[in-house]
Motif scaffolding. Sequence first.
Motif, PDB file in Angstrom:
ATOM      1  N   SER A  68      34.888  15.179  22.504  1.00 27.06           N
ATOM      2  CA  SER A  68      35.559  16.486  22.750  1.00 27.06           C
ATOM      3  C   SER A  68      36.338  16.513  24.014  1.00 27.06           C
ATOM      4  O   SER A  68      37.315  17.168  24.247  1.00 27.06           O
ATOM      5  CB  SER A  68      34.626  17.735  22.366  1.00 27.06           C
ATOM      6  OG  SER A  68      33.791  17.830  23.205  1.00 27.06           O
ATOM      7  N   VAL A  69      35.601  16.115  24.820  1.00 27.32           N
ATOM      8  CA  VAL A  69      36.170  16.174  26.664  1.00 27.32           C
ATOM      9  C   VAL A  69      37.223  15.123  26.374  1.00 27.32           C
ATOM     10  O   VAL A  69      38.236  15.499  27.240  1.00 27.32           O
ATOM     11  CB  VAL A  69      34.959  15.614  27.356  1.00 27.32           C
ATOM     12  CG1 VAL A  69      35.503  15.480  28.890  1.00 27.32           C
ATOM     13  CG2 VAL A  69      33.859  16.685  27.354  1.00 27.32           C
ATOM     14  N   ILE A  70      37.059  13.977  25.792  1.00 26.05           N
ATOM     15  CA  ILE A  70      38.244  12.853  25.783  1.00 26.05           C
ATOM     16  C   ILE A  70      39.513  13.370  25.146  1.00 26.05           C
ATOM     17  O   ILE A  70      40.661  13.387  25.612  1.00 26.05           O
ATOM     18  CB  ILE A  70      37.855  11.552  25.146  1.00 26.05           C
ATOM     19  CG1 ILE A  70      36.669  11.027  26.198  1.00 26.05           C
ATOM     20  CG2 ILE A  70      39.112  10.802  24.984  1.00 26.05           C
ATOM     21  CD1 ILE A  70      36.113   9.803  25.326  1.00 26.05           C
ATOM     22  N   GLU A  71      39.384  13.884  24.154  1.00 26.10           N
ATOM     23  CA  GLU A  71      40.498  14.751  23.577  1.00 26.10           C
ATOM     24  C   GLU A  71      41.217  15.948  24.285  1.00 26.10           C
ATOM     25  O   GLU A  71      42.345  15.966  24.137  1.00 26.10           O
ATOM     26  CB  GLU A  71      39.878  15.313  22.339  1.00 26.10           C
ATOM     27  CG  GLU A  71      41.267  15.924  21.183  1.00 26.10           C
ATOM     28  CD  GLU A  71      40.582  16.512  19.867  1.00 26.10           C
ATOM     29  OE1 GLU A  71      41.330  17.266  19.065  1.00 26.10           O
ATOM     30  OE2 GLU A  71      39.437  16.372  19.619  1.00 26.10           O
ATOM     31  N   HIS A  72      40.519  16.661  24.977  1.00 30.44           N
ATOM     32  CA  HIS A  72      41.128  17.779  25.842  1.00 30.44           C
ATOM     33  C   HIS A  72      41.692  16.946  26.885  1.00 30.44           C
ATOM     34  O   HIS A  72      42.767  17.487  27.134  1.00 30.44           O
ATOM     35  CB  HIS A  72      39.839  18.564  26.311  1.00 30.44           C
ATOM     36  CG  HIS A  72      39.382  19.739  25.440  1.00 30.44           C
ATOM     37  ND1 HIS A  72      38.661  19.561  24.370  1.00 30.44           N
ATOM     38  CD2 HIS A  72      39.768  21.018  25.612  1.00 30.44           C
ATOM     39  CE1 HIS A  72      38.604  20.686  23.603  1.00 30.44           C
ATOM     40  NE2 HIS A  72      39.103  21.829  24.398  1.00 30.44           N
ATOM     41  N   GLY A 125      42.564  23.353  29.901  1.00 32.35           N
ATOM     42  CA  GLY A 125      43.851  22.480  30.140  1.00 32.35           C
ATOM     43  C   GLY A 125      44.987  23.190  29.041  1.00 32.35           C
ATOM     44  O   GLY A 125      46.057  22.736  29.042  1.00 32.35           O
ATOM     45  N   THR A 126      44.661  24.329  28.404  1.00 34.92           N
ATOM     46  CA  THR A 126      45.549  24.998  27.346  1.00 34.92           C
ATOM     47  C   THR A 126      45.815  26.238  28.162  1.00 34.92           C
ATOM     48  O   THR A 126      45.143  26.847  29.069  1.00 34.92           O
ATOM     49  CB  THR A 126      45.069  25.127  25.962  1.00 34.92           C
ATOM     50  OG1 THR A 126      43.944  26.337  26.269  1.00 34.92           O
ATOM     51  CG2 THR A 126      44.737  23.904  25.480  1.00 34.92           C
ATOM     52  N   ASP A 127      46.789  26.787  27.746  1.00 37.88           N
ATOM     53  CA  ASP A 127      47.348  28.415  28.057  1.00 37.88           C
ATOM     54  C   ASP A 127      46.868  29.315  27.330  1.00 37.88           C
ATOM     55  O   ASP A 127      47.064  29.629  25.884  1.00 37.88           O
ATOM     56  CB  ASP A 127      48.882  28.585  27.984  1.00 37.88           C
ATOM     57  CG  ASP A 127      49.418  27.649  29.027  1.00 37.88           C
ATOM     58  OD1 ASP A 127      48.684  26.942  29.980  1.00 37.88           O
ATOM     59  OD2 ASP A 127      50.653  27.221  29.067  1.00 37.88           O
ATOM     60  N   ALA A 128      46.160  30.327  27.564  1.00 38.90           N
ATOM     61  CA  ALA A 128      45.919  31.463  26.998  1.00 38.90           C
ATOM     62  C   ALA A 128      46.919  32.420  26.607  1.00 38.90           C
ATOM     63  O   ALA A 128      47.999  32.413  27.405  1.00 38.90           O
ATOM     64  CB  ALA A 128      45.002  32.477  27.570  1.00 38.90           C
ATOM     65  N   LEU A 173      33.843  27.444  23.138  1.00 42.24           N
ATOM     66  CA  LEU A 173      34.819  26.859  23.768  1.00 42.24           C
ATOM     67  C   LEU A 173      34.351  25.661  24.781  1.00 42.24           C
ATOM     68  O   LEU A 173      33.301  25.651  25.271  1.00 42.24           O
ATOM     69  CB  LEU A 173      35.039  27.839  25.166  1.00 42.24           C
ATOM     70  CG  LEU A 173      36.273  27.454  26.018  1.00 42.24           C
ATOM     71  CD1 LEU A 173      37.620  27.544  25.454  1.00 42.24           C
ATOM     72  CD2 LEU A 173      36.402  28.724  26.996  1.00 42.24           C
ATOM     73  N   VAL A 174      35.343  24.481  24.519  1.00 37.46           N
ATOM     74  CA  VAL A 174      34.794  23.243  25.201  1.00 37.46           C
ATOM     75  C   VAL A 174      35.620  23.277  26.412  1.00 37.46           C
ATOM     76  O   VAL A 174      36.693  23.633  26.439  1.00 37.46           O
ATOM     77  CB  VAL A 174      35.298  22.119  24.521  1.00 37.46           C
ATOM     78  CG1 VAL A 174      35.171  20.842  25.351  1.00 37.46           C
ATOM     79  CG2 VAL A 174      34.279  21.853  23.219  1.00 37.46           C
TER      80      VAL A 174
END
Length: 453
Positions: free
Chosen positions: A286-290, A190-193, A168-169
Amino acid sequence: MGDSRYIVKLKDLSSFTQRKVNLLGLVVEFSVPRRTNGTDYCTVLKIIDQSQQTPEVAVNVFMKDIDGLPHLRSHKDIILLCSFKVEFYNQKYYAVYDHKASSFALFDGRISDNFTPYQVSPTFHHLPKDDVFVRRLRNWSNNTPFDAGISDYAVPLKDINGHDFIDLVCMVLHVCEVSSGKWVLFVWDGTDAPAVDLKKELGAEELPLQLELTGLPPSVLYNFPRLGTVLTVVIDEAYVNFGNHFKIVRDWVRIRNLHCRTVLGLWKGVLTPQTKIRHLSKDDNSVIEHLRDYKERVAQCGYLPSCISPTSNFLTEVPNFEQACCTTLMEILTSPLVHGTFKCVVRFLAVLPSEAKYFRSPSGPYRMTVTLEDPTARIHALLQNGDADEFFGERLDIDVVAMKMNKLLGVSELENSSRNPPWTVCCIGFHSANETDIWGSRHFHICNTRLFM
């Protein structure tokens, strides 16, 4: 002893098998401290240097006291390892701590004129020449772009279903001790479980709120993101002073081998002895993408749950609030207002009392408590008096009210089936009984909402 020590480059470890060496490297990953089969505690570090970035070299550190293990502070911190034994196993070279001879020191990886280590083992001796080696590694690391690369097992929280272990990032929002030796991390990507199906018989008495979350000081909770799931991550065994070993707060990490499970409809993460933590810079791909995906989500859909579209049909409507923008339960929990009303998209998880014949008080008006959930939080909210009359419709018999509530709760007529409550839109009002403690005295109620099925 002299004023210098010989530092072996990582690429040359093959020439020093079964010998003790001094190493200097950037720490790119560390494991959760664990107790060995004996009386020691152990952590595994991964390091790199100018001579070798891949494969990373594993360093096994053993200490009698867990507080003696290395406590990494941030991305690109530097470790000096003295008299570590080089071993070869499974086609890889390792550096292993020797209780009688080894020592270490940790240095801030940022460029500065401060060469005092922020942590040392008891037998470490700082030599003047160490400063030169540390300066060189600092300069190299700050002038060399690093990216943690792509993990085949990386899964965002929105896709956690069906996975027992993931990479998990995420950003670490907070770390705290909830009871003696029991520590909790709060992480966010930043996403919903995904919403979790519930057992049919699971009622309000058995469904917990996110106690670790709602028990946080307002000053901490107020700084949490308003959108996206904040995942509670626990450690699978007690660790006294674990907070000393986990200094990463408000930083991005990759948690490798994070165990995922559900507890009473709530997603939990578990750190195990197999879990590894990797620091990520804010410039990591990966951080930039998130962050890019999160900004696009807000721009396109606002604060709706990610499984809902702006044109979704619901079992409810909110007269006079149709044009209002939706927000989240986290926004309501952290609002600085003393009172207000927000429009949210939620699931009805439970109602108390559980039987429709008791929804009304002995004096006649409705009075019940419902458990509401969205991807950001759970709350209890009252549904009573005129708000309940508007919600159900006036002068309905008990069977009709029961049928409507069962529809909201996702109750199926099939035996032994699970519940999957549908998403509904509703208005949630709140007020704080004490203006000097607006969060601690906050109460919620459903209002301006009509169930029209």
